[in-house]
Motif scaffolding. Structure first.
Motif, PDB file in Angstrom:
ATOM      1  N   ASP A   1      26.295   2.135  70.702  1.00  0.00           N
ATOM      2  CA  ASP A   1      25.800   3.480  70.965  1.00  0.00           C
ATOM      3  C   ASP A   1      24.288   3.595  70.801  1.00  0.00           C
ATOM      4  OD1 ASP A   1      26.073   2.986  68.239  1.00  0.00           O
ATOM      5  OD2 ASP A   1      26.351   5.099  67.744  1.00  0.00           O
ATOM      6  N   GLU A   2      23.606   2.512  70.430  1.00  0.00           N
ATOM      7  CA  GLU A   2      22.147   2.534  70.308  1.00  0.00           C
ATOM      8  C   GLU A   2      21.521   1.707  71.427  1.00  0.00           C
ATOM      9  OE1 GLU A   2      21.643   2.987  65.452  1.00  0.00           O
ATOM     10  OE2 GLU A   2      21.045   1.131  66.466  1.00  0.00           O
TER      11      GLU A   2
ATOM     12  N   GLU B   1      11.590   1.829  65.687  1.00  0.00           N
ATOM     13  CA  GLU B   1      11.797   3.227  66.038  1.00  0.00           C
ATOM     14  C   GLU B   1      10.661   3.742  66.904  1.00  0.00           C
ATOM     15  OE1 GLU B   1      12.573   5.848  62.815  1.00  0.00           O
ATOM     16  OE2 GLU B   1      14.406   4.819  62.190  1.00  0.00           O
ATOM     17  N   ARG B   2      11.036   4.591  67.874  1.00  0.00           N
ATOM     18  CA  ARG B   2      10.076   5.313  68.699  1.00  0.00           C
ATOM     19  C   ARG B   2      10.599   6.732  68.881  1.00  0.00           C
ATOM     20  NH1 ARG B   2       7.321   1.690  67.785  1.00  0.00           N
ATOM     21  NH2 ARG B   2       5.890   0.514  69.107  1.00  0.00           N
ATOM     22  N   ASP B   3       9.781   7.714  68.551  1.00  0.00           N
ATOM     23  CA  ASP B   3      10.155   9.116  68.720  1.00  0.00           C
ATOM     24  C   ASP B   3      11.505   9.410  68.068  1.00  0.00           C
ATOM     25  OD1 ASP B   3       7.822   9.556  70.211  1.00  0.00           O
ATOM     26  OD2 ASP B   3       8.820   8.922  72.062  1.00  0.00           O
ATOM     27  N   ARG B   4      11.690   8.898  66.865  1.00  0.00           N
ATOM     28  CA  ARG B   4      12.889   9.119  66.054  1.00  0.00           C
ATOM     29  C   ARG B   4      14.154   8.496  66.654  1.00  0.00           C
ATOM     30  NH1 ARG B   4      12.237  15.424  64.020  1.00  0.00           N
ATOM     31  NH2 ARG B   4      10.177  15.167  63.051  1.00  0.00           N
ATOM     32  N   ILE B   5      13.987   7.608  67.597  1.00  0.00           N
ATOM     33  CA  ILE B   5      15.107   6.887  68.184  1.00  0.00           C
ATOM     34  C   ILE B   5      15.047   5.445  67.693  1.00  0.00           C
ATOM     35  CG2 ILE B   5      16.211   6.072  70.298  1.00  0.00           C
ATOM     36  CD1 ILE B   5      14.975   8.502  71.708  1.00  0.00           C
TER      37      ILE B   5
ATOM     38  N   VAL C   1      14.069   1.237  79.269  1.00  0.00           N
ATOM     39  CA  VAL C   1      15.369   1.680  78.767  1.00  0.00           C
ATOM     40  C   VAL C   1      15.639   3.114  79.195  1.00  0.00           C
ATOM     41  CG1 VAL C   1      16.675   2.255  76.678  1.00  0.00           C
ATOM     42  CG2 VAL C   1      15.422   0.096  76.806  1.00  0.00           C
ATOM     43  N   GLY C   2      14.634   3.976  79.064  1.00  0.00           N
ATOM     44  CA  GLY C   2      14.785   5.369  79.480  1.00  0.00           C
ATOM     45  C   GLY C   2      15.873   6.109  78.727  1.00  0.00           C
ATOM     46  N   TYR C   3      15.980   5.824  77.437  1.00  0.00           N
ATOM     47  CA  TYR C   3      17.076   6.407  76.649  1.00  0.00           C
ATOM     48  C   TYR C   3      16.828   7.874  76.367  1.00  0.00           C
ATOM     49  CZ  TYR C   3      20.406   7.032  72.821  1.00  0.00           C
ATOM     50  OH  TYR C   3      21.432   7.468  72.027  1.00  0.00           O
ATOM     51  N   GLU C   4      17.833   8.694  76.631  1.00  0.00           N
ATOM     52  CA  GLU C   4      17.769  10.115  76.329  1.00  0.00           C
ATOM     53  C   GLU C   4      18.970  10.458  75.449  1.00  0.00           C
ATOM     54  OE1 GLU C   4      17.580  12.414  79.849  1.00  0.00           O
ATOM     55  OE2 GLU C   4      15.727  11.509  80.561  1.00  0.00           O
TER      56      GLU C   4
END
Length: 347
Positions: A181-182, A225-229, A335-338
């Motif tokens: 899930d990450e 971590e980037r932007d709390r992700i 990655v473009g993870y949202e």
């Protein structure tokens, strides 16, 4: 970690000694037929429960390949395909017990045998409890001894399966925990191009660094971590440019990671020649990765302080600390993870 909490697998002789010794102590607290019945119950329960606990401690690998490869949202209770293929490769590579017997398939067969043995012992307990009813103490003792002999025969029959499960536990217990899930960035490329150095630079990982092929003998995991992700970054074993069927077990681990984990791939190329592989061969492998896997591939020229003689998306020198942050930001964008953000509550 998925395999870290697996209990030590007992030997058949250890289980029998434990069960019969405990039964003997239980029997001394009673007399006559009651003592024999108590001994039977105690021994049977210890054997059956211990075997069942070994089986249930293992995650569910599924019943066949088709089941294992169901879409993620349809197999929440099954091992992720990454772990299935990685476990299969490691068992065949690390354990002589599994080398000729089929990896995960052999493990599943042995777990099934342990489950069978547990059920058989419970059935025998019920059978001999029925025989002991309304008998005298001497007849009950004979029945109890017969039951114990049959228990011991069952444990002898599954001795090899217990050894096999124990070997699997030892081989798999230190696998890194990958979270499906990450978002995951997989670092790939030929041996000695700087994959581990890059992963160590951008994470808290401390993978072994050396100048010989296949230093990375297994999939190594780090985080940033980037932007709390939180992103996972996976250092794969070195891949050689040859047909998939000719790849060894270590190389198959990397292919498994790329197939099932990658939201983006950082493919590291060394144009300086220090890695020992021609640039053309490295790019052919990069092209194969792009053909086989759906994740976006970023071509990165490492050791750019020595040579930039290759067309790449980014250039860096891990040893000099140049361009590393740019590569990482490119990977995050690819990655473009949202993340799923729950809707705010209405007032």
């Amino acid at each position: 970690m998925i395999f870290e909490s697996l209990p030590t697998t007992p030997r058949s002789e250890e289980l029998v000694d434990k069960a019969f010794s405990r039964a003997s102590r239980t029997g001394r607290a009673k007399s006559g037929r009651e003592a024999q019945e108590a001994m039977l119950r105690t021994a049977a329960n210890i054997l059956a429960d211990n075997l069942e606990n070994v089986v249930t401690a293992w995650p569910d690998f599924g019943s066949d390949d088709e089941t294992v490869l169901l879409p993620r949202d349809e197999r929440e209770d099954l091992v992720d395909p990454f772990y299935y293929e990685l476990a299969d490769a490691i068992l065949k590579m690390e354990s002589e017990t599994f080398r000729d017997e089929g990896g995960v398939d052999a493990l599943r067969m042995s777990l099934s045998e342990l489950s069978w043995a547990s059920n058989q012992i419970r059935e025998l307990r019920s059978e001999y409890q029925g025989k002991m009813r309304k008998t005298d103490a001497d007849t009950a003792r004979k029945h109890r001894k017969q039951a114990f002999a049959r228990f011991a025969d069952i444990l002898d029959e599954i001795e090899d399966d217990l050894l096999r499960v124990g070997a699997a536990r030892d081989a798999l217990r230190d696998l890194p925990e990958i979270r499906p899930d990450e978002p995951a960035i997989v670092v790939a490329g030929y041996p000695n191009v700087g994959k581990s150095s890059f992963v160590n630079r951008v994470t808290r990982a401390s993978n072994e660094i050396a100048s010989y092929p296949f230093t990375t003998r297994g999939v190594q995991l780090g985080h940033f971590e980037r932007d709390r992700i939180r992103y996972q970054i996976i250092d794969t074993p070195g891949l050689l440019d040859r047909p998939a069927e000719d790849r060894n077990a270590i190389e198959r681990q990397a292919v498994s990671a790329l197939t099932h984990l990658a939201d983006a791939v950082v493919f590291v190329v060394d144009a300086s020649g220090d890695c020992g592989y021609p640039v053309d061969s490295q790019l052919e492998l990069r092209d194969e990765v792009e053909r086989l896997f759906e994740a976006p591939v970023i071509t990165v020229c490492n050791k750019a302080d020595r040579s930039r003689d290759v067309e790449a998306d980014a250039y860096m020198s891990v040893t000099e600390g140049e361009g590393v942050d740019d590569v990482l930001e490119r990977a995050v964008l690819a990655v473009g993870y949202e993340p799923d953000i729950p809707p705010s509550r209405r007032e």
